[in-house]
Design an enzyme around this catalytic site. Structure first.
Site, short mmCIF file in Angstrom:
data_model
loop_
_atom_site.label_atom_id
_atom_site.label_comp_id
_atom_site.label_asym_id
_atom_site.label_seq_id
_atom_site.Cartn_x
_atom_site.Cartn_y
_atom_site.Cartn_z
N LYS A 136 0.86 -1.18 0.00
CA LYS A 136 0.00 0.00 0.00
C LYS A 136 0.89 1.23 0.00
O LYS A 136 1.64 1.47 0.95
CB LYS A 136 -0.93 0.02 1.21
N HIS A 196 -4.04 2.29 14.84
CA HIS A 196 -4.42 0.91 14.62
C HIS A 196 -3.20 0.02 14.81
O HIS A 196 -2.07 0.50 14.88
CB HIS A 196 -4.96 0.72 13.20
N ASP A 199 -1.49 -3.49 12.89
CA ASP A 199 -1.61 -4.24 11.64
C ASP A 199 -1.94 -5.70 11.93
O ASP A 199 -1.42 -6.29 12.88
CB ASP A 199 -0.30 -4.18 10.85
N HIS A 239 -0.05 2.26 16.13
CA HIS A 239 0.63 3.33 15.40
C HIS A 239 -0.37 4.11 14.56
O HIS A 239 -1.51 3.67 14.34
CB HIS A 239 1.76 2.77 14.52
#
Length: 290
Positions: A139, A158, A160, A214
């Site tokens: 991404k 959030h 990962d 993060h």
């Protein structure tokens, strides 16, 4: 590993190749909007690969300020090159070469992490699918200059869901990590790759390795770009749970057995309680590919 994140230097991926990857990504986002929209994704229909834009209030009420391009880059036989940018001409070649080398680097990192848990060096890689099944999703995050950065975020806070995440950047600070109850801005180290642990490794290690919270900030003076590659296990073939070697009477399992897909759905369910309904159709992608 208290932080769950580190700068990788002397990683074996040539600086020249990394610069080609960055130039190719930068050139794509410099295209006119009508050219970029030829590669547009469609979240509603489930087509998540391609170009997209986020300009909306997130669950915390802040404006999200980001364009992005998302696509699977490895294994080669699972790629859909039809949605890869045709311009610049070097995009496919440079990104493909980078993906191969990054896949080898992921093997080395997981070997070190396995040894750190007292396991055989190939154990963690086997548990996340091995060469055949582990997916690398890229991404590219493009954060335009923001006139009021205090009112916006590039990506909200959030963790990962991946096993590992590797990040390149254009030397503009903005990645923040939540550590000891405060947000810490990651330094920009030249010629390094940022690597951090994702939920999958946290689960397998019974939280001996941590998936850190993060977020991404935007900048008033400069465009910020990052290239994040998420290393993910297959969604249904593997049950994720703490490995037996990480569990004891004094350290019971902290996570129930779930497939990768079930873990994603569990995180989504918890999040749905906190957001408005209009947001939901975009939430799954935005949460897990920040």
């Amino acid at each position: 590993m208290d932080w769950g994140v580190m700068h990788l230097v002397n990683h074996g991926i040539p600086d020249e190749l990394i610069e080609r990857v960055k130039k190719a990504g930068d050139a794509f986002f410099e295209l006119p909007l009508e050219e970029k929209e030829k590669y547009a994704n469609d979240q509603v229909s489930g087509k998540i690969q391609g170009y997209g834009s986020k300009l909306a209030n997130n669950a915390s009420g802040q404006l999200e300020w980001e364009d992005y391009f998302f696509h699977l880059i490895f294994p080669e036989d699972k790629r859909d090159l039809s949605i890869w940018p045709k311009y610049p001409a070097d995009y496919t070649v440079a990104t493909s070469e980078y993906a191969k080398l990054l896949r080898g680097l992921a093997t080395k990192i997981m070997a070190v992490l396995s040894i750190g848990l007292g396991l055989e060096e190939g154990r963690l890689e086997k548990e996340v699918g091995g060469i055949e099944e582990l997916l690398l999703q890229m991404k590219i995050n493009y954060y335009p200059k923001c006139p009021q950065p205090e009112l916006a975020l590039g990506v909200e806070a959030h963790t990962d869901v991946s096993a590992l995440t590797f990040i390149l950047h254009n030397m503009v600070p903005g990645l923040q990590l939540f550590y000891e109850e405060k947000w810490v801005t990651a330094k920009c180290v030249p010629n390094s790759i940022i690597m951090h642990i994702g939920d999958t490794i946290e689960i397998l290690s019974n939280r001996k390795y941590k998936s850190i919270l993060h977020r991404g900030l935007v900048n008033k003076e400069k465009v910020r770009i990052s290239w994040a590659v998420f290393c993910e296990p297959p969604k249904e073939k593997i049950v994720l749970k703490p490995l037996p070697e990480t569990v004891s009477e004094t350290e019971p399992p902290l996570f129930p057995p779930r497939t990768f897909q079930q873990h994603i759905e569990h995180k989504l369910f918890r999040r749905l309680k906190k957001v408005d309904a209009w947001w939901l159709h975009m939430l799954l992608f935005y949460m897990f590919y920040g």
